[in-house]
Design an enzyme around this catalytic site. Sequence first.
Site, mmCIF file in Angstrom:
data_model
loop_
_atom_site.group_PDB
_atom_site.id
_atom_site.type_symbol
_atom_site.label_atom_id
_atom_site.label_comp_id
_atom_site.label_asym_id
_atom_site.label_seq_id
_atom_site.Cartn_x
_atom_site.Cartn_y
_atom_site.Cartn_z
ATOM 1 C CG ASP A 1 -7.299 -4.415 3.745
ATOM 2 O OD1 ASP A 1 -8.336 -4.442 4.425
ATOM 3 O OD2 ASP A 1 -7.130 -3.631 2.796
ATOM 4 C CE1 TYR B 1 -3.175 -2.837 0.032
ATOM 5 C CE2 TYR B 1 -3.945 -2.127 2.170
ATOM 6 C CZ TYR B 1 -4.042 -2.972 1.068
ATOM 7 O OH TYR B 1 -5.036 -3.934 1.036
ATOM 8 C CG ASP C 1 -12.779 -6.383 5.772
ATOM 9 O OD1 ASP C 1 -12.325 -5.845 6.797
ATOM 10 O OD2 ASP C 1 -13.352 -5.753 4.863
ATOM 11 C CE LYS D 1 0.307 -17.065 -2.494
ATOM 12 N NZ LYS D 1 -0.285 -18.401 -2.782
ATOM 13 C CG ASP E 1 -2.837 -19.830 -1.037
ATOM 14 O OD1 ASP E 1 -2.058 -19.766 -0.065
ATOM 15 O OD2 ASP E 1 -2.565 -20.465 -2.071
#
Length: 370
Positions: free
Chosen positions: A251, A143, A255, A194, A227
């Site tokens: 992030d 970000y 959620d 990852k 994942d």
Amino acid sequence: MAANRKLLILPGDGIGAEVMRQVMRIIEWLDTRRGVGFDIEEALVGGAAYDAVGTPLPEKTLEAALASDAVLFGAVGGPKWDGLEFSLRPERALLALRKELELYANLRPTVVYEALADASTLKREVVEGLDMMIVRELTGGIYFGEPRGIETLPDGQRRGVNTEVYTTSEIHRVARVAFELARKRRGLVHSVEKANVLESSELWREEVQALRDAEYSDVELRHMYADNAAMQLVREPKQFDVIVAGNLFGDILSDCAGMLTGSLGMLPSASLGKAGSDGLCRGLYEPVHGSAPDIAGKDSANPLAAVLSLSMLLRYSFGMADEAALIERAVENVLNGGLRTSDIMQPGKARVSTSVMGDALMRQLDKVAA
Ligand code: NAD
């Protein structure tokens, strides 16, 4: 000691101001019934600040935030301000506050209350008793990484670029938050990345492991690909205690984890900065939800996410675990008693307004503190 703690209240817009009124009642209760007073200031933020002085984060508000030990934030935004240019939008205030206060660790607890286990979209047995914490890195990663941007190539195609980047110190400081939390919980951290495809993740994995081996050998550390973590969160969420992840994965996963509880109106959050010499962190605390323009002004918002944000504030920035626990117990009792705001309404329960939920909380606080 607590008497000198500086608390800045930023109600903001829409239901932000409504839920914060109920939080203020609890703060007053702490003062009158528990003798715990704070040095409190209230300031403008978001659309309300724009309307008053033409900017979503007035200099005075920022100064007060920098001088405070903790900030309690309601919510900002609404259709009234949607047409404003980007830098004047109410939501910019929150991003600027996080940056100026150097809040690098975002904490999102996911607790499924017994009384609300049926509100989740997952089966009761999957979520019942769930109590986990996601620690998301908040000021680095893709970000903020450079280079970034959109360019037009010689052949007329356009190309968009963002950079996922982390340094050792950025990884260590957020991993430290996760290990410290795990020590006070079940002693288990899942670090999510990852590393099978990204070098920045490979570094993340190595550095989290190195910190654990050097300073937190009493905490169990497991590594998990992002994942798989997404899959495991909905398959068997109770396997997790603390999850730590970079900005992007954190992030998305926070959620996803949040919805395991079934309602936005129940989710608090904390964004923490550097710990002081007393081990307590300066922080900004806020419900995860926004200003909910669709129900603003109707006295129907669920105030519990904001109330639980106050209990996080007491625990992490003011070192008042007993008072935090009282608030959490009062919330649980109110839910067990069958009161529900619209967002968590269930058949056979009593639908109540924001202020009636606040009244019930006050009664429960008196009871649990007796
Ligand atoms: P939202 O969280 O405000 O609302 C989403 C839905 O959930 C709405 O139907 C709302 O009524 C409901 N809801 C949210 N909180 C609730 C509560 N406490 N009790 C009962 N119902 C609740 O998200 P949105 O609609 O996408 O955004 C509305 C405005 O809020 C936008 O301007 C957005 O930019 C802003 N926003 C601000 C923040 C923040 O201040 N941290 C976060 C998210 C969105």
